[in-house]
Enzyme design. Sequence first.
Site, PDB file in Angstrom:
ATOM      1  N   GLY A 306      44.806  36.937  36.960  1.00 33.83           N
ATOM      2  CA  GLY A 306      43.946  38.058  36.608  1.00 33.83           C
ATOM      3  C   GLY A 306      42.586  37.965  37.273  1.00 33.83           C
ATOM      4  N   SER A 307      41.557  38.280  36.517  1.00 38.56           N
ATOM      5  CA  SER A 307      40.205  38.423  37.079  1.00 38.56           C
ATOM      6  C   SER A 307      39.611  37.133  37.620  1.00 38.56           C
ATOM      7  CB  SER A 307      39.270  39.009  36.021  1.00 38.56           C
ATOM      8  OG  SER A 307      39.678  40.315  35.676  1.00 38.56           O
ATOM      9  N   THR A 308      40.167  35.973  37.275  1.00 39.05           N
ATOM     10  CA  THR A 308      39.634  34.726  37.839  1.00 39.05           C
ATOM     11  C   THR A 308      39.871  34.644  39.349  1.00 39.05           C
ATOM     12  OG1 THR A 308      41.697  33.586  37.272  1.00 39.05           O
ATOM     13  CG2 THR A 308      39.889  33.421  35.695  1.00 39.05           C
TER      14      THR A 308
END
Length: 589
Positions: A306-308
Amino acid sequence: MKQFSHQSDIFELSKNRRRVVLSLILLLFLMLFSRALYLQQIKKDFLQNKGDGFIVKNEVLQSYRGKIYDRNNNLLAVSSPTFDIGLSISHKLPKKHNDQIADNLTKENINEISKILKTDEKILLNKIKNKKKGYIYIQKRSSPETAKKLTAMRIPVLNFEKKYTRYYPNREASAHVVGKTDLNGIEGTEGLERQWDSILKGEKGHKKVVVDGVKRVIDDLNDFKLPKNGSDILTTIDNRLQHIAYEALKKYIGRYEANSGSAILIDAKNGDILVMTNFPSYNPNGVVKSYDSMRNRAITDVFEPGSTLKPISVAYAMEKKKIKHNEIIDTRDGFIRVGGRVIKDDHPQDQMSVKEIIQKSSNVGATKIGQRLESKDLWGLYNKLGFGAKINVGMPGESNGRLSEYSNWKEIDHATLTYGYGVNMNLLQLVKAYTVFANDGLMIKPKLYKNDNFVETERVLSSSTSKIMKDFMKSVVEEEEGTGTKARIPGYTVAGKTGTARKYHNGEYSKDYFASFIGMSPSSDPKFIAAVIVDTSTKKSFYGGAVAGPIFKDVMKNALKLYDVPYDKELNENLMNKMVKPQTGDAKL
């Protein structure tokens, strides 16, 4: 003087003497024949039973299994000598011998033995009385102290088999790294015990002995080979931090009623893995009730980050000069359509700076930036970071993850890959990727063994691009607009990124989430990198910043404290007063 006409006359016996000698010889043969007949016919069964009771046995001499240490020479696994205690019962005495139970055992003996073994006297007595002949174990894995007390009783029918029992002082906290052995403490079945089993267990020895039918050693044949003890393993794990991380996972997974979680912390400069732990776990000192709890999720389980992944794809766009670090991106009120699919932001805005895209975790912003990159280049970056390939850190069960070939990407695949969907990895692979930001663009391979002094590095980004992105990630935690404020640590700046990714299950995305946080501190010159992932939080929140951020904080602040890392920001005055204010009331000094 008598004269002999021939030499044979000297040895010639008289007729009577010859009869006497012949009679004696015949009598001797008759006695031998009678004895042989007696033994072979009349005593046949007795002798066969007696002979069957004595055998030459090749007795195994167990080697001492090597120890496993953490980085500070604290024991993570050690073999302790134990004794299996048994009784050799060759016959049962008549009932009239009320004072004697069997062979050399008396009621007083049984009473004393039961006290030393801390067992029920009646149970022990019944076990012996029900055994007419043979060998019975009365207690396994007894301590050397117990065996010593029983030896002092000098009871011939008591036998002691020396064995080694594996003991794990750090219990559940280090179970997934260290692993365990079988019940006999001989063969490694999980973790490092399994990975280095041939090195740890050494070589067995043996000796030949004569034993009777009830396992009593009658004679030592002086034919033996001494065992060769196993070698020790020295890991990079810090068992102090390992315990702290495990307790933090346990606390917050319980609070958010999540399925499971994992945490990893490494030395940002040399890649040493100081923490690798999971919850739920298992106690390797006991019987494992759930095999699912034995999985080292930090390296076996894969997830979509995801956003990482946004700092990585956006930084690469800056590196390739597809975007300027201070550029304003049209985020179209948090809505964009790609290949017939809609991509949305949780906090929509018309436009954002590159810093705000990272700080507020904009999917639309990351997509707009990612569209400026060629699929081949984006795939090349992820491939260089090691996505889709094992790190080979030296642990069983390590997963590859998955990164599909760019030639198979559709337009929507390219878009989602910029913000962490369409690729999966384990937690250690994500940590490895973030070493780029902690080391001015150099990627460092994580390692688990203390004697491995080689630091493997590879240039991925320029120093300038890495520093800019690190500052953007600092705003995620240190500025109020960021999504990771719960990861703040008093006295230290943190650069990090939150992640909240839907779980992909049975060919579709479910309503469950992986909540994650990865960061480094102090951000001015990172000493440590830590990553946390929590599977399916069902209470209060499911966002990475809220669920995984506090776990990161607990682990990182303790690591910075234990290693005396200097502060890089001013402490809040009120917080400072709390820290130095002496305790009053009933507090003990």
